[in-house]
Write a protein that holds these residues in place. Structure first.
Motif, PDB file in Angstrom:
ATOM      1  N   THR B 231      -0.305  -9.069  -3.688  1.00 22.80           N
ATOM      2  CA  THR B 231       0.644  -7.956  -3.567  1.00 22.80           C
ATOM      3  C   THR B 231       0.802  -7.198  -4.881  1.00 22.80           C
ATOM      4  OG1 THR B 231       2.329  -9.645  -3.870  1.00 22.80           O
ATOM      5  CG2 THR B 231       2.031  -8.786  -1.639  1.00 22.80           C
ATOM      6  N   MET B 234      -2.751  -4.920  -4.767  1.00 16.14           N
ATOM      7  CA  MET B 234      -2.994  -3.978  -3.667  1.00 16.14           C
ATOM      8  C   MET B 234      -2.262  -2.661  -3.883  1.00 16.14           C
ATOM      9  SD  MET B 234      -0.618  -5.518  -0.662  1.00 16.14           S
ATOM     10  CE  MET B 234       1.149  -5.198  -0.633  1.00 16.14           C
ATOM     11  N   LYS B 235      -2.775  -1.659  -3.162  1.00 17.28           N
ATOM     12  CA  LYS B 235      -2.141  -0.349  -3.176  1.00 17.28           C
ATOM     13  C   LYS B 235      -1.220  -0.297  -1.965  1.00 17.28           C
ATOM     14  CE  LYS B 235      -4.659   2.968  -1.835  1.00 17.28           C
ATOM     15  NZ  LYS B 235      -5.689   3.977  -1.630  1.00 17.28           N
ATOM     16  N   ARG B 236       0.081  -0.071  -2.214  1.00 19.10           N
ATOM     17  CA  ARG B 236       1.031  -0.038  -1.091  1.00 19.10           C
ATOM     18  C   ARG B 236       1.005   1.309  -0.377  1.00 19.10           C
ATOM     19  NH1 ARG B 236       4.832  -4.013  -0.722  1.00 19.10           N
ATOM     20  NH2 ARG B 236       4.259  -5.643  -2.204  1.00 19.10           N
ATOM     21  N   ASP B 237       0.623   2.326  -1.138  1.00 19.34           N
ATOM     22  CA  ASP B 237       0.659   3.685  -0.613  1.00 19.34           C
ATOM     23  C   ASP B 237      -0.589   3.908   0.253  1.00 19.34           C
ATOM     24  OD1 ASP B 237       1.262   6.320  -0.304  1.00 19.34           O
ATOM     25  OD2 ASP B 237       0.348   6.912  -2.198  1.00 19.34           O
ATOM     26  N   GLN B 238      -0.506   3.463   1.528  1.00 23.31           N
ATOM     27  CA  GLN B 238      -1.687   3.507   2.375  1.00 23.31           C
ATOM     28  C   GLN B 238      -1.747   4.764   3.212  1.00 23.31           C
ATOM     29  OE1 GLN B 238      -2.156  -0.321   4.636  1.00 23.31           O
ATOM     30  NE2 GLN B 238       0.032  -0.188   4.289  1.00 23.31           N
TER      31      GLN B 238
END
Lengths: 479, 479
Positions: B231, B234-238
């Motif tokens: 977490t 990773m890129k949260r803005d998907q």
């Protein structure tokens, strides 16, 4: 040049925020269902700018994705665009600059001094930096280059040494290349201790002379035991892109072979860069859409193109069209006496020309598209022509029956027969011209989309008037 | 469904071969400089087939890349194509089938029985298998589905449940999703012990309800220490793609955000598949090229389309064009008396209509392209219209001066003045119609590329004849 890898510290902060639901960017309060910025949202930004409330403008724009900030800047008129740029300077990231329409970027860059442009260029990847400064005039370009640090300047200068729209100009100089004697484990260790620069999807395996010998997708490395030799995992059957290759060819290659990235090689076969699919996607869209604009004679056809440029590219095709219309007029003038006797000829003649023109445009569009997609070669041109002739015959007869019957009822049966026959002749001529003209341009190494329209229209107009008026005179209707 | 990962044993054999220089696939004896198959090469294959020398045909085709075998099949006529397919059955890999033009594949599939089609479908990835059978008629489709094993059948049926050209129909059901509590090291271990299926570029991180919470590029995993939490990388803005999203929207999203892959979610927000850029590339090219064909009224416009289909899609636009030409004819008929008095009017009137038509087509092409690229929204339509009016005024005056002077010299100065004024009026009308007609269709939720041409041409033809003939009568030249 830029560090695009995620910053773990920053990500950790984000991760700690409560309610971290994914932002799906669709159907939110700023986007409509087609993912365009809503007019109300754009208006709220321009209102804030008009009221000189730069803080509000900033707050409105801050949540946007860089690609959306670029879209927003493109939607605004020049004054608002500059006002917004001034209000959100720290949001104008390299990603925003890279996503901007060429004309809009140029317009914004013109207001900056060389130092500021160089500052932006240093944040960009080489290919994006090159795109930004390639359209500056020589003096401005030199001024910007002088402001860059030596390494960036060398990279940009080497890109500028390749012609526009070639792989050498467009390629990225950031890529991962490893020697061929490594194992999968060696590669993983190498990648871990290597300073992260840009994202990558494949690594290139090179021999001692820096010639690429294979490519290896990251998923293969991640799913193969560490002890396996790299040369046993990599794909030897590579698609190499010569640096001098035109972007259109590169785009077709990526499409044809379903590539994610490809090695770019210099004239000595050495690996000098890579093209990645995210850059190629823009080229594919541009090249495929270009034909629509070229066929209409609209040149670049970008809605952000300066009016002066739009005028000069369009007016030349209108003048060419004027020239061909004069030929059609001369044919009509030749039959002037017949028209004076039977004014119905003047009434009906545009119908023959118009339907023929449309039929020619249909076939031409199909031909131009097939040529652009490399689907039409010398091997199947004959077959294509036969096919188009059969479609033209069917179309011509259908239209001829309709026009002939209507004309026969309204005017005379003889005139109905004349217009029907003229229509068949013109639709078949249109089919022939619609294939032959673009194929001829292609064989002369000219872009078939550029000038085909003018010629096809000239042929269908002239043949339409000639066949109809000539047949009318031959049938003894007038003249 | 297919195992696309490289087989180490097979690769080892290749690696052991001497002289393993990369095959760059360009400028070899089979390809021309634009990477198309050379006519001589194609002819050598057809000659072998004509002489029933299937072994020679096989040897000629064997070195080709699957995408080139697909190209070769497309270049041949139907008889040769079937003969070649019979000669090279074991070279007809899933990749060849996936790369084939829809019409050509359909034609070839029609000759096979349901069992054989099912055999091919099982080799393909779900999305390619769906593409192969979606165009079969219902009975054939059911017969093929009945031959498939349960798992493949379920996957294909679930894809077919989504409408054509949506993400749900096109997505791949093979993707890597991992729970959010893992570390980078856990992910690597998981990938190593997981059975390799297809290539992948990003992994999706999901919560307990299988909702995507982030994406992680493989390069990030490879360059991050094993102990770091997933977490944090990773890129949260998907960018999430709803399964019901149209392929055109998906393509624009990939372009706008520079995506390599994107998670597809169902109506409950659960991850159900992925779209990858190599599939989207075909959609981008298709959608961008489509407008050229639609604007001309050529429908699908594929050179492999059956003649019957090409005829029915094209003739309807020719009939529509005929209808609009009748309106123009009615206007001419209204001024019949004037033409009888002054036949120069009949000679010159097509010039006004033709140049106006071309000017309208230019503006229309620019407008349609801008709408397709999401560049033209309610926020900037007014600005675009003002811009086009300014270009139209410049174009109109330029052409008017040229036509007016020439007409004044050849005919009379008064007629020169009349045609000049008519030309300005018509070019400005063309600019207005070229923006307004496509924008109107877009606001009515219709594809602006489909019917705009017919309306714009009708407006410029009618206005051209009306302005020219009407002004001539008003000026007392005739009538």
């Amino acid at each position: 040049m830029a560090d695009l890898a995620p910053d773990p510290a920053e990500e950790k902060l984000l991760a700690a925020e409560p309610g971290g639901r994914p932002d799906d960017r669709i159907d939110d309060e700023r986007h409509d269902e087609e993912n365009r910025l809503k007019p109300e949202y754009v208006r709220s930004v321009t209102t804030a700018l008009d009221e000189d409330d730069t803080d509000r403008a900033y707050d409105l724009v801050e949540p946007l994705h860089p690609a959306d900030i670029a879209d927003l800047l493109e939607l605004l008129d020049r004054d608002d665009r500059r006002a917004l740029a001034a209000a959100i300077t720290d949001l104008l990231s390299s990603e925003v600059i890279a996503e901007l329409n060429d004309y809009v970027r140029e317009d914004m860059i013109e207001t900056l001094d060389a130092g500021a442009v160089a500052g932006i260029a240093e944040q960009l990847e080489t290919d994006d930096a090159v795109q930004m400064i390639e359209d500056l005039d020589d003096a401005d370009q030199q001024a910007v280059l002088a402001e860059l640090d030596a390494e960036d300047r060398a990279a940009i200068e080497s890109a500028l040494a390749y012609p526009e729209e070639t792989a050498g100009r467009l390629m990225s100089r950031d890529f991962v290349a490893v020697p061929e004697h490594l194992t999968v484990g060696d590669v993983i260790d190498y990648l871990r201790q290597r300073e992260a620069t840009t994202d990558f999807w494949e690594i290139f395996v090179v021999d001692a002379a820096h010639h690429p010998v294979g490519t290896c997708e990251l998923s293969w490395i991640l799913t193969t035991p560490r002890t396996i030799a790299l040369t046993d995992v990599m794909k030897r059957d590579q698609t190499l892109v010569p640096a001098a290759m035109d972007q259109e060819e590169v785009a077709l290659m990526f499409q044809k072979y379903g590539l994610i990235s490809a090695a770019v090689i210099d004239e000595n076969g050495r690996l000098v860069g890579q093209m990645t699919v995210d850059d190629v996607v823009h080229i594919i869209s541009e090249e495929a859409g270009e034909d629509t604009l070229l066929l209409s004679g609209a040149g670049e056809g970008d809605i952000n193109e300066p009016i002066r440029d739009a005028y000069s590219s369009r007016v030349r095709w209108l003048i060419a069209n004027l020239g061909t219309a004069v030929i059609a007029s001369a044919i009509i003038a030749f039959f002037g006496a017949a028209i004076e006797q039977l004014v119905a000829l003047a009434v009906l003649m545009p119908v023959v020309a118009s339907v023929g023109g449309n039929a020619g445009t249909q076939t031409m569009a199909v031909t131009v598209r097939a040529i652009a997609m490399n689907q039409l070669t010398r091997s199947n041109t004959g077959r294509m022509l036969v096919r188009e002739m059969r479609v033209a015959l069917l179309n011509g007869v259908t239209i001829a029956v309709l026009v002939g019957l209507a004309t026969g009822v309204i005017f005379t049966p003889m005139l109905g027969g004349v217009i029907a026959l003229a229509m068949v002749i013109n639709v078949i001529t249109a089919g022939l011209a619609g294939v032959a003209v673009p194929v001829m341009f292609e064989r002369l190494d000219q872009d078939p989309a550029v000038a085909s329209s003018v010629f096809v229209t000239m042929i269908t107009d002239s043949m339409g008037f000639f066949a109809f008026l000539g047949l009318a005179v031959a049938a003894g209707l007038a003249g």
